[in-house]
Write a protein that holds these residues in place. Structure first.
Motif, PDB file in Angstrom:
ATOM      1  N   HIS A 180      -7.331   6.169  87.339  1.00  0.00           N
ATOM      2  CA  HIS A 180      -8.467   7.017  86.959  1.00  0.00           C
ATOM      3  C   HIS A 180      -9.694   6.190  86.583  1.00  0.00           C
ATOM      4  CE1 HIS A 180      -7.549  11.244  87.253  1.00  0.00           C
ATOM      5  NE2 HIS A 180      -6.318  11.016  86.849  1.00  0.00           N
ATOM      6  N   GLN A 181      -9.526   4.912  86.276  1.00  0.00           N
ATOM      7  CA  GLN A 181     -10.681   4.053  86.000  1.00  0.00           C
ATOM      8  C   GLN A 181     -11.588   3.919  87.220  1.00  0.00           C
ATOM      9  OE1 GLN A 181      -9.648   0.372  83.420  1.00  0.00           O
ATOM     10  NE2 GLN A 181      -7.849   0.785  84.680  1.00  0.00           N
ATOM     11  N   ASP A 182     -10.977   3.975  88.420  1.00  0.00           N
ATOM     12  CA  ASP A 182     -11.711   3.698  89.653  1.00  0.00           C
ATOM     13  C   ASP A 182     -11.901   4.933  90.529  1.00  0.00           C
ATOM     14  OD1 ASP A 182     -11.718   0.971  88.977  1.00  0.00           O
ATOM     15  OD2 ASP A 182      -9.785   0.646  89.956  1.00  0.00           O
ATOM     16  N   SER A 183     -11.548   6.109  90.034  1.00  0.00           N
ATOM     17  CA  SER A 183     -11.499   7.282  90.917  1.00  0.00           C
ATOM     18  C   SER A 183     -12.844   7.587  91.566  1.00  0.00           C
ATOM     19  CB  SER A 183     -10.979   8.511  90.153  1.00  0.00           C
ATOM     20  OG  SER A 183     -11.766   8.770  89.006  1.00  0.00           O
ATOM     21  N   GLU A 184     -13.950   7.403  90.836  1.00  0.00           N
ATOM     22  CA  GLU A 184     -15.261   7.699  91.421  1.00  0.00           C
ATOM     23  C   GLU A 184     -15.607   6.699  92.516  1.00  0.00           C
ATOM     24  OE1 GLU A 184     -18.272   8.042  88.478  1.00  0.00           O
ATOM     25  OE2 GLU A 184     -17.314   9.712  87.432  1.00  0.00           O
ATOM     26  N   ASP A 202     -13.459   4.881  94.172  1.00  0.00           N
ATOM     27  CA  ASP A 202     -12.484   5.070  95.248  1.00  0.00           C
ATOM     28  C   ASP A 202     -12.903   6.206  96.174  1.00  0.00           C
ATOM     29  OD1 ASP A 202     -10.954   3.026  94.291  1.00  0.00           O
ATOM     30  OD2 ASP A 202      -9.432   4.288  93.361  1.00  0.00           O
ATOM     31  N   ALA A 203     -13.442   7.274  95.592  1.00  0.00           N
ATOM     32  CA  ALA A 203     -13.889   8.410  96.401  1.00  0.00           C
ATOM     33  C   ALA A 203     -15.033   8.005  97.328  1.00  0.00           C
ATOM     34  CB  ALA A 203     -14.323   9.562  95.497  1.00  0.00           C
ATOM     35  N   LEU A 204     -15.925   7.148  96.831  1.00  0.00           N
ATOM     36  CA  LEU A 204     -17.074   6.719  97.630  1.00  0.00           C
ATOM     37  C   LEU A 204     -16.662   5.876  98.832  1.00  0.00           C
ATOM     38  CD1 LEU A 204     -19.626   5.803  94.806  1.00  0.00           C
ATOM     39  CD2 LEU A 204     -19.730   7.757  96.368  1.00  0.00           C
ATOM     40  N   ILE A 205     -15.609   5.045  98.668  1.00  0.00           N
ATOM     41  CA  ILE A 205     -15.230   4.138  99.757  1.00  0.00           C
ATOM     42  C   ILE A 205     -13.966   4.597 100.485  1.00  0.00           C
ATOM     43  CG2 ILE A 205     -16.343   2.169  98.672  1.00  0.00           C
ATOM     44  CD1 ILE A 205     -13.680   1.208  97.686  1.00  0.00           C
ATOM     45  N   GLY A 206     -13.464   5.779 100.132  1.00  0.00           N
ATOM     46  CA  GLY A 206     -12.354   6.364 100.873  1.00  0.00           C
ATOM     47  C   GLY A 206     -10.980   5.853 100.510  1.00  0.00           C
ATOM     48  N   ILE A 207     -10.822   5.310  99.299  1.00  0.00           N
ATOM     49  CA  ILE A 207      -9.514   4.837  98.845  1.00  0.00           C
ATOM     50  C   ILE A 207      -8.743   5.997  98.221  1.00  0.00           C
ATOM     51  CG2 ILE A 207      -8.339   3.331  97.194  1.00  0.00           C
ATOM     52  CD1 ILE A 207      -9.460   1.925  99.658  1.00  0.00           C
ATOM     53  N   LYS A 208      -7.491   6.127  98.604  1.00  0.00           N
ATOM     54  CA  LYS A 208      -6.660   7.232  98.128  1.00  0.00           C
ATOM     55  C   LYS A 208      -5.816   6.790  96.932  1.00  0.00           C
ATOM     56  CE  LYS A 208      -6.232   9.346 102.729  1.00  0.00           C
ATOM     57  NZ  LYS A 208      -7.087   8.399 103.471  1.00  0.00           N
ATOM     58  N   SER A 209      -5.491   7.755  96.062  1.00  0.00           N
ATOM     59  CA  SER A 209      -4.637   7.476  94.912  1.00  0.00           C
ATOM     60  C   SER A 209      -4.120   8.789  94.344  1.00  0.00           C
ATOM     61  CB  SER A 209      -5.397   6.716  93.816  1.00  0.00           C
ATOM     62  OG  SER A 209      -6.341   7.564  93.180  1.00  0.00           O
ATOM     63  N   THR A 210      -3.053   8.721  93.559  1.00  0.00           N
ATOM     64  CA  THR A 210      -2.571   9.929  92.880  1.00  0.00           C
ATOM     65  C   THR A 210      -3.565  10.399  91.831  1.00  0.00           C
ATOM     66  OG1 THR A 210      -1.261   8.466  91.455  1.00  0.00           O
ATOM     67  CG2 THR A 210      -0.106   9.558  93.271  1.00  0.00           C
ATOM     68  N   ALA A 211      -4.375   9.488  91.301  1.00  0.00           N
ATOM     69  CA  ALA A 211      -5.404   9.899  90.343  1.00  0.00           C
ATOM     70  C   ALA A 211      -6.378  10.869  91.007  1.00  0.00           C
ATOM     71  CB  ALA A 211      -6.147   8.679  89.815  1.00  0.00           C
ATOM     72  N   ARG A 212      -6.818  10.555  92.214  1.00  0.00           N
ATOM     73  CA  ARG A 212      -7.711  11.448  92.952  1.00  0.00           C
ATOM     74  C   ARG A 212      -6.968  12.701  93.403  1.00  0.00           C
ATOM     75  NH1 ARG A 212     -10.427   9.194  97.873  1.00  0.00           N
ATOM     76  NH2 ARG A 212     -11.506  11.198  97.670  1.00  0.00           N
ATOM     77  N   LEU A 213      -5.713  12.554  93.764  1.00  0.00           N
ATOM     78  CA  LEU A 213      -4.927  13.697  94.238  1.00  0.00           C
ATOM     79  C   LEU A 213      -4.695  14.718  93.130  1.00  0.00           C
ATOM     80  CD1 LEU A 213      -3.170  14.953  96.525  1.00  0.00           C
ATOM     81  CD2 LEU A 213      -1.251  13.638  95.598  1.00  0.00           C
ATOM     82  N   PHE A 214      -4.315  14.227  91.951  1.00  0.00           N
ATOM     83  CA  PHE A 214      -4.007  15.137  90.840  1.00  0.00           C
ATOM     84  C   PHE A 214      -5.267  15.618  90.128  1.00  0.00           C
ATOM     85  CE2 PHE A 214       0.067  12.427  90.360  1.00  0.00           C
ATOM     86  CZ  PHE A 214       0.669  13.123  91.403  1.00  0.00           C
ATOM     87  N   GLY A 215      -6.279  14.743  90.004  1.00  0.00           N
ATOM     88  CA  GLY A 215      -7.536  15.118  89.385  1.00  0.00           C
ATOM     89  C   GLY A 215      -7.363  15.744  88.012  1.00  0.00           C
ATOM     90  N   ALA A 216      -7.907  16.934  87.839  1.00  0.00           N
ATOM     91  CA  ALA A 216      -7.862  17.621  86.547  1.00  0.00           C
ATOM     92  C   ALA A 216      -6.447  18.045  86.155  1.00  0.00           C
ATOM     93  CB  ALA A 216      -8.775  18.838  86.589  1.00  0.00           C
ATOM     94  N   HIS A 217      -5.510  17.976  87.092  1.00  0.00           N
ATOM     95  CA  HIS A 217      -4.119  18.363  86.812  1.00  0.00           C
ATOM     96  C   HIS A 217      -3.249  17.146  86.480  1.00  0.00           C
ATOM     97  CE1 HIS A 217      -5.054  22.400  88.194  1.00  0.00           C
ATOM     98  NE2 HIS A 217      -5.543  21.900  89.323  1.00  0.00           N
TER      99      HIS A 217
END
Length: 310
Positions: free
Chosen positions: A207-211, A213-228
């Protein structure tokens, strides 16, 4: 480049930045010796399995040496793995605020120098591995395939944390391989529990890098789960505690091990309650606290092993 600017963004004020020789600092940073938390997290399943297996064997004579060898092996092999990760990610790291100051994207070392340093660390790890039986040696070598493919997973799957879990939990198998020369069902269940734990804590870390990661197209469970994310952590941490409990029951563990598991579970629950995914500094603190969670479980397993060997 001044040494202050050479420091990695989230690791200032450590012994590498203040005590290590100037020439060695980029290599130590490649190995994350300025951020040893990852080595501790890699070590925890190793120590869990060594203690549980020794307790099952009712013999702790070899346990002190195994604990020391696992400690050395975890730190050097995590260093080699991080060096490989930085080699494969050197172009991506330049695009992320937290990682652009790493030795490769910042130009502190060349790719050839990083490859040579990785080889040195791998050789040290091999020396450690050769102290064990043949089955344990083969088991340790088998983990390298997962380590090799992990850096590429965030480019192709939303679940790179699962692959990290496969690699970082491998030590849950190693204790049994060293003690018994085999991997049984208890070891596999402990391994599965550790994987679920890793998915949880690395989601917090990501979650430290989620923003970025979104800009450069890197995937993670942090981005997948988001607010959940908190709900996801309840699931993964809950599964981790349940499976580790099954492993303890399968290994006929006594009350100290169960007390350690209870403390481990309480710590994970505290993390879930405290989590705020918008607070990167808090995410890092909670992630790092998993070393303490792992040590609580290890303490219980160690006392249990001593009691059963008495």
């Amino acid at each position: 480049m001044s040494d202050t600017s050479a420091r990695v963004a989230d690791s200032t004020g450590n012994w590498v930045d203040t005590l290590a020789p100037q020439w060695a600092r980029p290599y130590l940073r490649l190995s994350r010796f300025d951020r040893p938390i990852g080595s501790w997290l890699l070590l925890m399943p190793c120590w869990w399995s060594a203690a549980l297996a020794s307790g099952m064997a009712h013999d702790i004579r070899g346990l002190p040496l195994t604990i020391v060898l696992f400690f050395v092996g975890a730190f050097v092999m995590r260093g080699a793995g991080c060096t490989w990760n930085d080699i494969t990610d050197r172009d991506l790291d330049d695009k992320v605020e937290r990682t652009r100051s790493r030795p490769l994207p910042s130009g502190q070392v060349s790719t050839k120098e990083a490859l040579a340093w990785m080889a040195v660390q791998a050789l040290i790890g091999l020396v450690v591995l050769l102290q064990f039986n043949r089955f344990a040696i083969a088991t340790g070598i088998a983990s390298l395939l997962i380590v090799a493919i992990y850096p590429f997973m965030k480019r192709i799957t939303w679940w790179p944390q699962t692959v990290l879990g496969l690699a970082f939990s491998w030590g849950a198998l190693m204790g049994f391989a060293v003690t018994f020369g085999r991997i049984d069902l208890t070891a596999l269940v402990l391994y599965a529990g550790a994987i679920s734990w890793v998915i949880g804590y690395d989601t917090i870390y990501a979650h430290q890098d989620s923003e970025d990661d979104a800009l450069i197209g890197i995937k993670s469970t942090a981005r997948l789960f988001g607010a959940h994310t908190q709900q996801a952590l309840i699931l993964f941490y809950g599964v981790a505690v349940m499976l580790i409990g099954v492993a303890l029951a399968s290994g006929d563990a006594r009350w100290p091990a169960w007390l350690g598991l209870a403390a481990f579970a309480a710590h994970l629950a505290w993390q879930i309650v405290r989590l705020n995914i918008a607070d990167g500094a808090l995410c890092l603190r909670l992630f790092k606290s998993n070393r303490d969670a792992g040590l609580l479980l290890f303490a219980g397993l160690l006392v249990d092993a001593v009691m059963r060997a008495g």
